[in-house]
Design an enzyme around this catalytic site. Structure first.
Site, mmCIF file in Angstrom:
data_model
loop_
_atom_site.group_PDB
_atom_site.id
_atom_site.type_symbol
_atom_site.label_atom_id
_atom_site.label_comp_id
_atom_site.label_asym_id
_atom_site.label_seq_id
_atom_site.Cartn_x
_atom_site.Cartn_y
_atom_site.Cartn_z
ATOM 1 N N ASP A 143 -2.912 -31.069 11.600
ATOM 2 C CA ASP A 143 -3.470 -31.993 10.618
ATOM 3 C C ASP A 143 -2.385 -32.838 9.974
ATOM 4 O OD1 ASP A 143 -6.138 -31.699 10.884
ATOM 5 O OD2 ASP A 143 -6.416 -30.348 9.182
ATOM 6 N N ASP A 448 -13.968 -19.816 5.110
ATOM 7 C CA ASP A 448 -14.078 -18.592 5.916
ATOM 8 C C ASP A 448 -15.188 -17.656 5.432
ATOM 9 O OD1 ASP A 448 -12.574 -18.287 3.648
ATOM 10 O OD2 ASP A 448 -10.821 -17.440 4.623
#
Ligand SMILES: O=c1ccn([C@@H]2O[C@H](COP(=O)(O)OP(=O)(O)O[C@H]3O[C@H](CO)[C@@H](O)[C@H](O)[C@H]3O)[C@@H](O)[C@H]2O)c(=O)[nH]1
Ligand SMILES: [Mn+2]
Length: 732
Positions: A143, A448
């Protein structure tokens, strides 16, 4: 695959040892808590005690809150389950060619705070698993969109040609080169020369990468060596670039993708998904979703292992062990994922910032697994690809039959890259289910846990596995500042889930067991726990200073439940920590961190969630820094708390420390006055205040005695003293 004659399972689950005894014990605490609540009601201050009755109501609310949270935390102690795989049975039962393809995802986001050398160490550890290389593909999502990370990956691909055969030849346990070279003991004459050579190769590689990074550019010679660099031109920035997918090693190529001994290498892919201003990129969740698509085009492994760039593989057999759960004939098809604990390699002896939290990792997380609902926690997790595609679990499902293998794909590397780039476009997900039903769920800084919940609510089960030899090791923050910023992000994201339509009690109702719903809330409710804690460390000390008693007298029968709950809970907590492998000192540090976290990071997290609920701000993700200066790391080794910055969190910390000190000292001095409350009435408050002072010793030290760069800045000291004094004076 002799199914008929193999009836032995590939794993077993065992109950925690002291289940029954624990249940009896916890019932006695529950009685104590109820008596405390009763006391607050029946002993409510009589009329005419205005100030005292407000403080009393607050105490009651705080104790209700603590009590309910305690009940919630029982869920993860009630049903602890530990699982153990049998990897030898797996090898006996399944030949190499019957094993599934495995894709490993590593993500990085910033070449400065996540140095490329660290990233490739993780990559190398992942490439050298004891697993058929033709079935293994490693993907790096960058990223940061950085050519330095790309360059480092190219270097790693070359180095892997030497490193993998070296590891396999000498059956090296530690396959992260940096960690291996730091600890290797050379007691094997055969090893000497080869060790010397490989270490030299590694150091040379590291120096080349370092040189490029310090020069701030990739030299022309290097650029000319690989066509991939052409993707980086002057216009490419971290936030604005086209999608880049480079297959650095094509595992299907039996001529070039071989190591120096002629053995096959795993596939290695670099991806930087497209980024454009104005397009939300959804942080890590967005990166993983792009990887899920890109990998489905290239290798389409039916098992996916997710790793953060700082979390390397510490056990070369971890894939085989995880497969024992997925491939168990009886239950394997039910599992969506196998989560490992987050352990860290840079923890000091007494775990100053409480990251190696034994109780969370050995008990609480295994406790939720007892309800078949282990939590996915971002890294160190093996997923079944199908469970990430939004598919519901159904009883008829019996393994990944539908996953199409890419072995016979005849497309060239170039064609694959071009096809994959399309999947990494920022507009690709528009009007699709990605980020909602498919892949990782968006909109939350703890993608998550949220994803974990949605997968389980689709009927899948999950398992928590904490092997003897840690399978993964990461980097824990080594300054209080970084730690608190990370904890704040977690607490905020977690509480946001509780507040959203995903609240486990509502979203999970009828889909996951009540114990699992409660188990989630042990974590989701971190942030609001800040309020009763703050109340307890502010109001009783202030009342003490003014001689106002908030607890029963030591001679009263009501004193017993308070004393019992406090002592039993803490003694048990110490016992629990010791039985999970802590030491008393580690436990003490963890208690300190708990108070610090609750009164600062969790409190800010709470406030931020409320602000967000009002629509005043959006989700952000502050990436945790993995670098520090030498000065800081020296203090860390010596376990000296690192403050050093003037974060507002430290002002709160300092104020609370000073407040408790003033109140304790003030009250002790006043005890001699005739009309001040008797010690017998105030003993509980003296004790609480005394504990806070003890817990805060490192804070006083950092404020008044230390001179190093990690001490508390003068401005914080000043603010803390002023604020604490005002609080003491303001109370009537
Ligand atoms: O826009 C982003 C931001 C982060 N990351 C990566 O995500 C990982 C985790 O980020 P980090 O800053 O290290 O956060 P931590 O708080 O250490 O992460 C923990 O908490 C996260 C949820 O908050 C989980 O996703 C992680 O797996 C878990 O290790 C790292 O590899 C980053 O490179 C990205 O790929 N893109
Ligand atoms: Mn991290």
């Amino acid at each position: 695959m002799g199914r008929d004659h193999d009836h032995e399972p590939l794993f077993v689950s065992k109950e925690g040892k002291v289940r029954v005894a624990y249940r009896v014990f916890s019932a006695t605490i529950m009685v104590g808590i109820c008596l405390i609540w009763l006391y607050r009601i029946v002993q409510f201050p009589r009329d005419g005690e205005e100030g005292r009755s407000w403080a009393w109501i607050g105490m009651f609310i705080a104790e209700l809150w603590f009590g309910f949270y305690w009940i919630i935390t029982q869920s993860v102690r009630w049903n602890v389950l530990y699982s153990f795989p049998f990897k030898d049975r797996l090898s006996q039962r399944y030949d190499q060619d019957k094993l599934p393809d495995v894709d490993i995802f590593v993500c990085t986001a910033d070449p400065v705070i996540e140095p490329p050398t660290m990233v490739i160490n993780t990559i190398l550890s992942a490439m050298s698993y004891n697993y058929p290389p033709e079935k293994l593909s490693v993907y790096l999502s960058d990223d940061g969109g950085s050519e330095f990370t790309f360059y480092a990956l190219l270097e790693a691909s070359n180095f892997s040609k030497y490193w993998i055969p070296f590891c396999k030849k000498f059956n090296v346990e530690q396959r992260n080169p940096e960690a291996y070279f730091a600890h290797v003991i050379n007691d094997n004459a055969d090893l000497s020369q080869e060790l010397f050579d490989i270490k030299k190769k590694y150091e040379d590689m590291k120096n080349r990468i370092k040189l490029a990074v310090t020069q701030g550019r990739i030299s022309k010679e290097i650029r000319d060596e690989h066509k991939g660099f052409s993707e980086w031109n002057d216009e490419v920035t971290k936030q604005n670039h086209q999608s880049i997918v480079q297959i650095i090693i094509d595992g299907k190529d039996n001529i070039n993708a071989v190591n120096k001994e002629g053995c096959q290498l795993p596939t290695l892919v670099y991806m930087a998904r497209e980024k454009r201003p104005g397009w939300p990129h959804n942080f890590k969740a967005g990166a993983i979703n792009a990887l899920i698509r890109v990998s489905s085009e290239i290798s389409n492994g039916s098992i996916i292992l997710k790793l953060d760039c700082d979390m390397y593989s510490n056990n070369a057999d971890a894939i085989r062990e995880a497969l024992c759960f997925f491939m168990d004939e009886k239950r394997g098809h039910e599992f969506a994922f196998v989560q490992h604990p987050h352990w860290f390699y840079n923890i000091t002896k007494n775990d100053l910032y409480s990251y190696y939290n034994h109780v969370i990792h050995k008990l609480e997380l295994a406790g939720i697994s007892g309800y078949d609902a282990a939590l996915y926690s971002g890294t160190g997790c093996f997923h079944r690809r199908e469970s990430l595609s939004g598919k519901k679990y159904s009883k008829d499902y019996s393994g990944d039959r539908d996953i199409e293998t890419k072995k016979n794909d005849q497309r060239s590397v170039h064609e694959l890259e071009e096809a994959s780039k399309l999947l990494a476009h920022c507009s690709y997900e528009k009007n699709t289910q990605w980020g909602k039903e498919m892949g990782l769920v968006y909109g939350c800084a703890v993608e998550d846990f949220l994803t974990s919940l949605t997968i389980q609510c689709r009927g899948w089960k999950s398992i928590y596995y904490n092997p003897e030899r840690n399978a993964f090791l990461g980097v824990a923050p080594i300054t209080l500042d970084i730690a608190l910023v990370q904890q704040k992000r977690w607490a905020e994201g977690l509480f946001q889930i509780f507040f959203s339509k995903y609240c486990p009690f509502i979203y999970g109702h009828g889909k996951i067991r009540l114990g699992a719903q409660m188990g989630y809330c042990v974590f989701l409710l971190w942030a609001p726990m800040s309020l009763p804690t703050l109340y307890y460390v502010i109001v009783p000390p202030l009342c003490l200073l003014h001689g106002i008693s908030l607890f029963p007298k030591a001679s009263s029968l009501w004193f017993i439940p308070f004393a019992y709950v406090f002592i039993a809970k803490n003694v048990y907590s110490l016992f629990e920590a010791l039985s999970c492998g802590s030491t008393p000192k580690i436990w003490w540090n963890s208690q300190r961190m708990l108070i610090i976290k609750r009164t600062t990071a969790f409190f800010f997290a709470f406030i931020n969630v409320i602000i967000k609920q009002l629509g005043l701000s959006e989700t952000t993700f502050a990436i945790t820094s993995k670098i520090v200066t030498e000065d800081v790391s020296k203090r860390y080794e010596q376990e000296i708390m690192e403050f050093g910055s003037s974060s507002v969190m430290f002002t709160i910390l300092g104020t609370l420390a000073m407040l408790n000190l003033f109140c304790l000292v003030g009250a002790t001095l006043k005890m001699v006055l005739p009309d001040f409350g008797a010690l017998e009435n105030l003993i509980s408050q003296v004790f609480l205040c005394g504990m806070m002072v003890l817990i805060n010793l490192p804070v006083y030290e950092a404020m008044f005695f230390r001179k190093d760069n990690g001490c508390l800045p003068f401005s914080i000291m000043l603010k803390s003293i002023v604020l604490a004094s005002l609080a003491c004076l303001m109370m009537p």
